[in-house]
Each structure stands twice: as structure tokens, then as C-alpha cells.
Design a protein around this motif. Structure first.
Motif, PDB file in Angstrom:
ATOM      1  N   ILE A   7       0.809  -1.211   0.000  1.00  0.00           N
ATOM      2  CA  ILE A   7       0.000   0.000   0.000  1.00  0.00           C
ATOM      3  C   ILE A   7       0.844   1.263   0.000  1.00  0.00           C
ATOM      4  O   ILE A   7       0.365   2.351   0.221  1.00  0.00           O
ATOM      5  N   MET A   8       2.128   1.107  -0.284  1.00  0.00           N
ATOM      6  CA  MET A   8       3.005   2.274  -0.259  1.00  0.00           C
ATOM      7  C   MET A   8       2.664   3.239  -1.396  1.00  0.00           C
ATOM      8  O   MET A   8       2.521   2.848  -2.543  1.00  0.00           O
ATOM      9  N   ASP A   9       2.547   4.491  -1.080  1.00  0.00           N
ATOM     10  CA  ASP A   9       2.265   5.541  -2.048  1.00  0.00           C
ATOM     11  C   ASP A   9       3.531   5.830  -2.858  1.00  0.00           C
ATOM     12  O   ASP A   9       4.634   5.860  -2.331  1.00  0.00           O
ATOM     13  N   ASP A  10       3.382   6.061  -4.162  1.00  0.00           N
ATOM     14  CA  ASP A  10       4.531   6.313  -5.030  1.00  0.00           C
ATOM     15  C   ASP A  10       5.388   7.478  -4.565  1.00  0.00           C
ATOM     16  O   ASP A  10       6.596   7.510  -4.796  1.00  0.00           O
ATOM     17  N   ARG A  11       4.787   8.453  -3.897  1.00  0.00           N
ATOM     18  CA  ARG A  11       5.542   9.648  -3.531  1.00  0.00           C
ATOM     19  C   ARG A  11       6.579   9.358  -2.453  1.00  0.00           C
ATOM     20  O   ARG A  11       7.434  10.192  -2.146  1.00  0.00           O
ATOM     21  N   TYR A  12       6.504   8.185  -1.799  1.00  0.00           N
ATOM     22  CA  TYR A  12       7.486   7.850  -0.765  1.00  0.00           C
ATOM     23  C   TYR A  12       8.643   7.008  -1.322  1.00  0.00           C
ATOM     24  O   TYR A  12       9.621   6.763  -0.641  1.00  0.00           O
ATOM     25  N   GLU A  13       8.505   6.512  -2.566  1.00  0.00           N
ATOM     26  CA  GLU A  13       9.472   5.554  -3.083  1.00  0.00           C
ATOM     27  C   GLU A  13      10.887   6.126  -3.181  1.00  0.00           C
ATOM     28  O   GLU A  13      11.866   5.425  -3.043  1.00  0.00           O
ATOM     29  N   ASN A  14      10.999   7.416  -3.457  1.00  0.00           N
ATOM     30  CA  ASN A  14      12.307   8.003  -3.724  1.00  0.00           C
ATOM     31  C   ASN A  14      12.992   8.594  -2.502  1.00  0.00           C
ATOM     32  O   ASN A  14      14.027   9.235  -2.630  1.00  0.00           O
ATOM     33  N   ARG A  15      12.407   8.403  -1.318  1.00  0.00           N
ATOM     34  CA  ARG A  15      13.071   8.925  -0.123  1.00  0.00           C
ATOM     35  C   ARG A  15      14.362   8.149   0.119  1.00  0.00           C
ATOM     36  O   ARG A  15      14.390   6.927   0.080  1.00  0.00           O
ATOM     37  N   GLU A  16      15.441   8.872   0.378  1.00  0.00           N
ATOM     38  CA  GLU A  16      16.738   8.227   0.533  1.00  0.00           C
ATOM     39  C   GLU A  16      16.913   7.621   1.921  1.00  0.00           C
ATOM     40  O   GLU A  16      17.672   6.680   2.109  1.00  0.00           O
ATOM     41  N   GLY A  17      16.254   8.175   2.909  1.00  0.00           N
ATOM     42  CA  GLY A  17      16.436   7.696   4.273  1.00  0.00           C
ATOM     43  C   GLY A  17      15.909   6.292   4.475  1.00  0.00           C
ATOM     44  O   GLY A  17      15.021   5.835   3.773  1.00  0.00           O
ATOM     45  N   ASN A  18      16.488   5.598   5.438  1.00  0.00           N
ATOM     46  CA  ASN A  18      16.035   4.246   5.765  1.00  0.00           C
ATOM     47  C   ASN A  18      15.641   4.168   7.224  1.00  0.00           C
ATOM     48  O   ASN A  18      15.738   3.124   7.852  1.00  0.00           O
ATOM     49  N   LYS A  19      15.188   5.290   7.771  1.00  0.00           N
ATOM     50  CA  LYS A  19      14.867   5.344   9.191  1.00  0.00           C
ATOM     51  C   LYS A  19      13.357   5.389   9.412  1.00  0.00           C
ATOM     52  O   LYS A  19      12.604   5.954   8.630  1.00  0.00           O
ATOM     53  N   ILE A  20      12.944   4.780  10.519  1.00  0.00           N
ATOM     54  CA  ILE A  20      11.560   4.853  10.982  1.00  0.00           C
ATOM     55  C   ILE A  20      11.571   5.434  12.389  1.00  0.00           C
ATOM     56  O   ILE A  20      12.404   5.051  13.221  1.00  0.00           O
ATOM     57  N   LEU A  21      10.668   6.351  12.646  1.00  0.00           N
ATOM     58  CA  LEU A  21      10.503   6.886  14.002  1.00  0.00           C
ATOM     59  C   LEU A  21       9.397   6.099  14.688  1.00  0.00           C
ATOM     60  O   LEU A  21       8.272   6.029  14.184  1.00  0.00           O
ATOM     61  N   ILE A  22       9.727   5.495  15.814  1.00  0.00           N
ATOM     62  CA  ILE A  22       8.737   4.769  16.604  1.00  0.00           C
ATOM     63  C   ILE A  22       8.309   5.651  17.770  1.00  0.00           C
ATOM     64  O   ILE A  22       9.145   6.094  18.562  1.00  0.00           O
ATOM     65  N   ALA A  23       7.018   5.925  17.858  1.00  0.00           N
ATOM     66  CA  ALA A  23       6.468   6.726  18.951  1.00  0.00           C
ATOM     67  C   ALA A  23       5.693   5.807  19.880  1.00  0.00           C
ATOM     68  O   ALA A  23       4.585   5.370  19.556  1.00  0.00           O
ATOM     69  N   ALA A  24       6.293   5.486  21.012  1.00  0.00           N
ATOM     70  CA  ALA A  24       5.657   4.581  21.975  1.00  0.00           C
ATOM     71  C   ALA A  24       6.134   4.972  23.360  1.00  0.00           C
ATOM     72  O   ALA A  24       7.336   5.125  23.587  1.00  0.00           O
TER      73      ALA A  24
END
Length: 368
Positions: A7-24
Motif C-alpha cells: 500500500i506504499m504511495d509512489d511519492r514515498y518511493e524516492n526517499r533516501e532515508g532508511n529510518k523509521i521513528l517509533i512513537a511509543a
């Protein structure tokens, strides 16, 4: 493993970063599922939490921790709400700045009030957000902001009916701590309990449950006289911890290996937090559930109901239990081997053993 749609939107495909922010943040119910999921992710992870909460002791050894001051709205609006609103605005601005500077691919949150600034900041930047809701009755933030998330992963099938119709949901269960998936850690060695005795395990969640503790200690002598052993996790806020002493009654503020305790237990007496119920399902352990009556939105009652209706647990309101009733109900369950077996099978049927893997796949499908 359940196949997760891409379900990934095409506009996110070209982001260079490989980080995820976890908010918990806050309790084990929010943190343990997030930690269990993080262990499966191949992305770089940074964490968003609140100062002086449980995450400050659990997270920094594994992941960079950023903190913002954030509280929840309790009860009616008043002067305290102005402070909360100010904190919320500041937290959202700080989180947005963090997401911009860190080149994150998206946000994963497990709900609670820390989720609000994370979801809104991500939304303002066009970043995907996956929210995991572990409770049967979703919290306020989940109900209010779920439509702004790419997808909401739910721990109970029942949760979907309480969310806005336009919310995308996927039932994945709730991830559990790794000890529940490791056979070598489900053998109880501490404390040592004889193999041929019934074992009652009492837990009150990550913060303890003083009312349940008092009720159990009053009822315990009868169970001990009948040959049962009791292992009681009291939490750290119980002033009467040493009021009952017996060689077959073992009490500590916390037990490190809860998986082994639940695996060995004949019966567990517990509150009805989503994390504990998920763990009871994983070990297929019969239980008596006493939902915390002051939980937000009465969510523990909804959690307990999901276990009660299928016969995995006996559910009692706190105000309908007294010492005599609890004594009688526990003895009735212990003296019914067939009933115990049926309860255990019903509990295990609610388990989703690969929940963390499903969430990981969902995050990868959403964020790349």
C-alpha cells in the motif's frame, strides 16, 4: 504469515532515508509491542518518548531516544487542559522538526497520547504512518486520528467496529516479548515450583494492582490449605507486600520471566491489559480477569469481554468480587480439569504467533 497488501504511495518511493521513528511511551502495553516489532525491522530506528516514563529505562540501550513533554487529557476540560494543549503544540513542532532533519521514511506508533504529535507531524510532511492499537476499545487518539494514518493495525478483531468507516485496518494481533516465542525461556526455574501442584499466578500489569493484591491475599489462605502454590507479582506500589507470609506463597514486585510463569500456571488472576491478555493467549493459560474499573474508556472491560465470550477467561467486575466469591470461584476452576483444558484451548485460539512479523511486513509495505 498473512499476506500484507502493498500500500506504499509512489511519492514515498524516492526517499533516501532508511529510518523509521517509533512513537511509543508510558506502560508496557504500549512499549513491549513496539519493541517486539522493532526487533524484526531492517530499518534504522529512532524512538520518540516522554521523559521519566518506562521508555527511558527500556529504550536507550537499543535505540536513540528523543523525548518531548506530553500529557493526556483526563476528565473535563479546565486550566490543566491549557497546559496540555501547550505541550501538544510544542511536541508536534519538535517532532516535525525531527522528522524533517532525520530524513525518516515514516512513523510507527502504538497509540497513547505520544501518538498525537507523531501522527500530526507526519501527516503535515506527507509521511506514511502505521498505528497499532492493541485494545479492543481503541483509545481517544486512535479514534480521533486513525483516519490520518496510512493503516491501523488492530490487536482485536472487534476494534474495527469502533473506528471511523474510512479507516484502513488490518488485524495482526499484538506482538509479544521474545521470551514468549523462545522455548528455552518457557521452562520455569525461578521460582522453583513442584511439578505436581496447582499453581495460581497473580499479576497486575506493569504498574501493579493494589486492589487485586489485597483481594488475593485475603483469599489466599484457603487456596494454600487446599494444596495450591501462589506466585504473586505485586508491583512496586503495594504497601502491604509482606502482610502474608507462607512457604508456598511467593511474592516479588516483578518476575523477569513471565513467559515461564504463564506456561507453568494452572490459573492466572489478572487485570485485563491488552499486553497481558496477548501473553495469556500465547501460552494458552486459563484466567480470571478483573478489569481495572478506572481504565480510560473502560477499555479493559472490552478486552476482557473478548476473552470471556469465547470461554478463555472468567470475567468479574471489581465491585462484584469479595473474598468469599473469589475463593469459591478459584477452587471451582481448579477442581474442573476438563474446564481448565477448554479454557486453555480457547485462549490459545486467540493467539497470533507471528504478529510482529505481520506488523513488520505491513511497515515495509507502507514505507518501503
Amino acid at each position: 504469515m498473512t499476506q500484507v497488501p502493498h500500500i506504499m504511495d509512489d511519492r514515498y518511493e524516492n526517499r533516501e532515508g532508511n529510518k523509521i521513528l517509533i512513537a511509543a511511551s508510558g506502560t508496557g502495553g504500549h512499549l513491549f509491542p513496539a519493541i517486539a516489532t522493532a526487533e524484526h525491522l531492517q530499518h534504522s530506528i529512532e524512538w520518540l518518548g516522554v521523559p521519566d516514563r518506562l521508555e527511558t529505562s527500556l529504550v536507550p540501550e537499543q535505540y536513540p531516544l528523543h523525548t518531548v513533554r506530553m500529557g493526556g487529557v483526563q476528565g473535563k476540560l479546565g486550566l490543566g487542559s491549557i497546559k496540555i494543549l501547550s505541550q501538544f503544540i510544542q511536541a508536534t513542532v519538535a517532532t516535525r522538526r525531527l522528522l524533517q532533519q532525520g530524513d525518516f521514511r515514516g512513523v510507527f506508533t502504538t497509540g497513547g497520547y505520544i501518538a498525537a504529535p507523531a501522527i500530526i507531524a507526519a501527516r503535515s510532511l506527507g509521511l506514511p504512518t502505521v498505528l497499532h492499537e492493541s485494545n479492543a476499545m481503541p483509545g481517544k487518539v486512535t479514534r480521533w486520528l486513525s483516519r490520518w494514518c496510512s493503516v491501523v493495525a488492530i490487536g482485536f478483531k472487534e476494534t474495527k467496529q469502533y473506528l471511523p468507516k474510512q479507516t484502513k485496518t488490518l488485524w495482526v494481533g499484538t506482538p509479544v516479548r521474545s521470551q514468549f516465542l523462545n522455548e528455552s525461556q518457557t521452562k520455569l526455574t525461578d521460582p522453583a515450583i513442584p511439578d505436581d501442584v496447582p499453581l495460581i499466578v497473580v499479576v497486575g500489569g506493569s504498574q501493579g494492582a493494589v486492589s487485586v493484591n489485597q483481594l488475593v491475599r485475603a483469599a489466599a489462605p484457603t487456596w494454600l490449605e487446599k494444596g495450591a502454590w501462589i506466585v504473586h507479582q505485586t508491583g512496586t506500589n503495594d504497601p502491604d507486600t509482606h502482610s502474608l507470609e507462607h512457604p508456598h506463597y511467593i511474592h516479588r514486585p516483578f518476575f523477569k520471566n513471565v513467559a515461564a510463569l504463564f506456561q507453568r500456571a494452572t490459573l492466572v488472576i489478572s487485570r485485563a491489559g491488552a499486553g497481558t491478555l496477548t501473553e495469556l493467549a500465547m501460552t494458552g493459560t486459563p484466567s480470571i480477569l478483573i478489569p481495572y474499573p478506572f481504565a480510560a474508556d473502560n477499555h479493559q472491560a472490552y478486552n476482557a469481554k473478548a476473552f470471556g465470550v469465547v470461554g478463555a477467561s472468567k470475567v468479574y467486575r471489581q465491585d462484584e468480587l469479595d473474598t468469599a466469591t473469589l475463593q469459591k470461584q478459584v477452587l471451582a476452576i481448579l477442581n474442573d480439569p476438563e474446564g481448565l483444558t477448554s479454557m486453555g484451548i480457547a485462549a490459545q485460539a486467540l493467539a497470533v504467533a507471528d504478529s510482529a512479523e505481520q506488523l513488520t511486513e505491513l511497515l515495509q509495505a507502507t514505507m518501503g
